[in-house]
Design an enzyme around this catalytic site. Structure first.
Site, PDB file in Angstrom:
ATOM      1  N   HIS B 119      54.282  37.180  47.094  1.00 14.82           N
ATOM      2  CA  HIS B 119      52.942  37.604  46.645  1.00 14.82           C
ATOM      3  C   HIS B 119      52.468  38.678  47.632  1.00 14.82           C
ATOM      4  O   HIS B 119      52.846  38.655  48.806  1.00 14.82           O
ATOM      5  CB  HIS B 119      52.044  36.368  46.711  1.00 14.82           C
ATOM      6  CG  HIS B 119      50.659  36.547  46.193  1.00 14.82           C
ATOM      7  ND1 HIS B 119      49.675  37.186  46.911  1.00 14.82           N
ATOM      8  CD2 HIS B 119      50.076  36.141  45.043  1.00 14.82           C
ATOM      9  CE1 HIS B 119      48.542  37.169  46.212  1.00 14.82           C
ATOM     10  NE2 HIS B 119      48.761  36.547  45.069  1.00 14.82           N
ATOM     11  N   ASP B 197      54.709  30.572  53.203  1.00 15.45           N
ATOM     12  CA  ASP B 197      53.577  30.663  52.280  1.00 15.45           C
ATOM     13  C   ASP B 197      53.682  29.470  51.326  1.00 15.45           C
ATOM     14  O   ASP B 197      54.581  29.414  50.483  1.00 15.45           O
ATOM     15  CB  ASP B 197      53.663  31.993  51.518  1.00 15.45           C
ATOM     16  CG  ASP B 197      52.569  32.128  50.465  1.00 15.45           C
ATOM     17  OD1 ASP B 197      51.759  31.187  50.302  1.00 15.45           O
ATOM     18  OD2 ASP B 197      52.541  33.175  49.786  1.00 15.45           O
ATOM     19  N   GLN B 200      51.727  28.236  46.531  1.00 13.51           N
ATOM     20  CA  GLN B 200      52.164  27.761  45.221  1.00 13.51           C
ATOM     21  C   GLN B 200      52.913  26.435  45.296  1.00 13.51           C
ATOM     22  O   GLN B 200      53.195  25.826  44.268  1.00 13.51           O
ATOM     23  CB  GLN B 200      53.054  28.806  44.533  1.00 13.51           C
ATOM     24  CG  GLN B 200      52.333  30.101  44.195  1.00 13.51           C
ATOM     25  CD  GLN B 200      51.278  29.927  43.113  1.00 13.51           C
ATOM     26  OE1 GLN B 200      51.331  28.998  42.298  1.00 13.51           O
ATOM     27  NE2 GLN B 200      50.295  30.822  43.083  1.00 13.51           N
ATOM     28  N   LYS B 223      43.923  26.183  44.872  1.00 17.38           N
ATOM     29  CA  LYS B 223      45.028  25.953  43.932  1.00 17.38           C
ATOM     30  C   LYS B 223      45.384  24.466  43.917  1.00 17.38           C
ATOM     31  O   LYS B 223      46.265  24.026  43.198  1.00 17.38           O
ATOM     32  CB  LYS B 223      46.245  26.779  44.344  1.00 17.38           C
ATOM     33  CG  LYS B 223      46.002  28.286  44.228  1.00 17.38           C
ATOM     34  CD  LYS B 223      47.273  29.064  44.434  1.00 17.38           C
ATOM     35  CE  LYS B 223      47.043  30.518  44.768  1.00 17.38           C
ATOM     36  NZ  LYS B 223      46.512  31.347  43.680  1.00 17.38           N
ATOM     37  N   CYS B 362      49.934  40.188  41.475  1.00 18.55           N
ATOM     38  CA  CYS B 362      49.950  40.480  42.914  1.00 18.55           C
ATOM     39  C   CYS B 362      51.373  40.410  43.448  1.00 18.55           C
ATOM     40  O   CYS B 362      51.608  39.910  44.554  1.00 18.55           O
ATOM     41  CB  CYS B 362      49.031  39.557  43.700  1.00 18.55           C
ATOM     42  SG  CYS B 362      47.336  39.630  43.155  1.00 18.55           S
TER      43      CYS B 362
END
Lengths: 148, 407
Positions: B119, B197, B200, B223, B362
């Site tokens: 991303h 990261d 997600q 999220k 993104c």
């Protein structure tokens, strides 16, 4: 907002039309426009002589609304003076913003009035104005070059 | 738990019950359960004051709520609470690492490796560090644009001279789980620091920072069923301790003189200014909610709907689904419809109450790698059902007709 007010026959037909989607010979204004929300890019090509738009076209990719809007814009501005084209851009952008509502003024946009309902779909406004914004910026830039 | 029982946990489904509503955009932001909304309300109704400032009882209650939330979050990722830093979101956490660690440790000629799946929030900060320091930014690509990063690719890109590796656990576009364990192990072999990261992955997979072995990990609360504007950065203690602060100002100091300041210990050193205590309380409530439902139940429910969506989308005419079906996937599925621009698709689906994301997500370099400009993305969370996928597919079948194609 009903889809049949947006995806009208005139818009979908123009979105698929390749009539104005190509390079032109000897353009003297080439200007890129970007819709940052989707990354779509169009390049507007104009050949302006003695204050008149002799030829115009665009290339690039985009959604049905941006492609139809750009194509119908070229229909409208080809052969017109730069002043007329800028005037039409003002009306179109005003129509989308909801600031121009006078039917007589809107009539000047001819078929491009079909985009009037886009203002009820805020997420798609940028698509409809991409071509017109690019035109406006291209002509402004040309004017500034002249001044300098 | 039945589908109805799960949906009943989220007030928005009741509020929108009069018309079709198929929320398939949880990879952008999830919906919030009533437990979270109520916990945040309760904080503002009953305990609102500026944490770490006042000495009166209410301020102490605010501090207690804020710090108790940190304990809950720490437990969620099996971390020491002093290494759990509140941020606004994953983006801020990743930027904190880039600015505070990257700019002070990356030197001219060093290599930074990221994957093409990243991303923009785990990509642009590294571009900027590389540019500022004269370092080189290298990419791990996926095999023929499948989304799969092979062992060979990992070994080819992560070599001596690489000082930092930043990797997502799950692609926000393809939903594929990356081989992050192998990447972390390889990075450590060559002496590189690893930034993960988890934006997600945290909503879908259990995270244990002790066994993961990463050096930094960032995720967003929103999220993960929490309010907007709260996120977490976890980091290795020795690294966090020697890093300079990212933002400076109130509450991140021990003492300040006219020309100098002494930083507060962890985690306050990285928490300048009044913090989003309501958000912190909301994130803790979201974690309690996830524990109540059970991570196993969440994973099972999502996998059933994901697999159904994957199969069904593949069976539709004029639909291209991106990425390999090999390996584990969670959350996102990316697709396009022949001759239809994703923005048109999303508008047309919206008319049937189907919410999907359209655009470059993104992840513009990934779009280039896949050979496309943009795509549609349906993403699946615990509250999604097979009916949502049926509605998505029925609506997809209408798109080309709306755009003037015969079939």
């Amino acid at each position: 907002m009903s889809l049949n007010q947006i995806y009208t026959q005139i818009i979908t037909e123009n979105s698929r039309s390749k009539e104005h989607k190509h390079d032109i010979d000897n353009p003297n204004i080439v200007h890129d426009g970007v819709n940052p929300s989707c990354g779509d890019e169009i390049t507007l090509e104009l050949r302006v002589k003695d204050g008149r738009i002799e030829d115009a076209s665009f290339v690039g990719d985009g959604c049905a609304i941006s492609q139809a809007s750009a194509s119908m814009m070229i229909d409208l501005i080809k052969g017109r003076s730069v002043e007329e084209a800028r005037h039409l851009a003002d009306i179109f952008i005003g129509m989308i913003k909801g600031t121009v509502t006078d039917p007589e003024q809107l009539d000047e946009l001819e078929d491009s009035q079909a985009f009037e309902n886009i203002r009820h779909m805020p997420a798609r406004v940028k698509c409809a104005v991409l071509g017109w914004h690019t035109l406006d910026e291209a002509l402004k830039e040309k004017e500034e070059q002249k001044k300098n | 738990m039945t589908d109805e029982e799960i949906k009943a946990e989220f007030p928005i489904f009741e509020k929108r019950s009069g018309k079709p509503f198929h929320y398939l955009d949880s990879a952008a932001t999830s919906q919030r359960p009533a437990d979270v909304i109520e916990a945040v309300s309760q904080f503002y109704y009953e305990k609102n004051a500026n944490p770490h400032r006042g000495v009166y009882e209410l301020a102490e209650q605010a501090t207690e709520s804020y710090e108790n939330a940190r304990q809950v979050i720490a437990q969620f990722i099996n971390a020491d609470p002093t290494q759990v830093i509140y941020t606004r979101n994953a983006t801020e956490g990743l930027n904190l690492v880039a600015y505070s660690y990257g700019l002070t440790h990356i030197q001219k000629g060093d290599h930074i490796v990221i994957s093409i799946l990243e991303h923009h929030s785990n990509l642009i900060p590294w571009q900027r560090v590389a540019r500022a320091k004269g370092a080189v930014l290298d990419y791990m690509y996926t095999e023929n644009g499948s989304g799969k990063i092979t062992d060979e690719e990992i070994e080819k890109r992560i070599v001596p001279g690489v000082k930092l590796v930043a990797i997502t656990q799950v692609s926000n576009v393809l939903g594929i789980v990356t081989p992050y364990e192998k990447i972390i192990a390889r990075a450590h072999e060559v002496g590189a620091v690893v930034v993960v990261d988890a934006a997600q992955s945290a909503p879908h997979l259990s995270i244990d920072v002790q066994t993961l072995g990463a050096d930094f990990l960032a995720f967003s609360g929103h999220k993960l069923f929490s309010p907007l504007g709260i996120g977490i950065l976890w980091g290795r203690k020795d690294l966090l301790e020697e890093m300079p602060p990212f933002l400076s100002g109130g509450d991140m100091i021990d003492s300040v003189s006219e020309q100098d300041a002494v930083w507060a210990p962890l985690p306050e050193k990285f928490e300048a200014g009044t913090q989003n205590a309501g958000g912190a309380v909301g994130l803790a409530a979201a974690i309690h909610w996830m524990n109540k439902i059970g991570m196993d139940t969440i994973e099972e429910r999502e996998a059933a709907v994901y697999d159904y969506a994957w199969e069904k989308l593949h069976s539709l005419p004029h639909v291209t689904v991106y990425g390999t079906g090999e390996g584990k996937h969670v959350g996102a599925i990316a697709f396009n419809i022949d001759d239809a621009h994703p923005h048109d698709v999303a508008s047309i689906l919206d008319a049937d109450g189907v919410c999907v994301r359209a655009g470059h997500h993104c992840a513009q370099p990934l779009m280039g790698h896949l050979g496309i400009h943009n795509c549609c993305r349906a993403s699946i969370s615990v509250y999604n059902t097979k009916e949502d996928i049926d509605a998505l597919c029925d609506s997809i079948l209408k798109v080309r007709k709306w755009l003037g194609y015969e079939s």
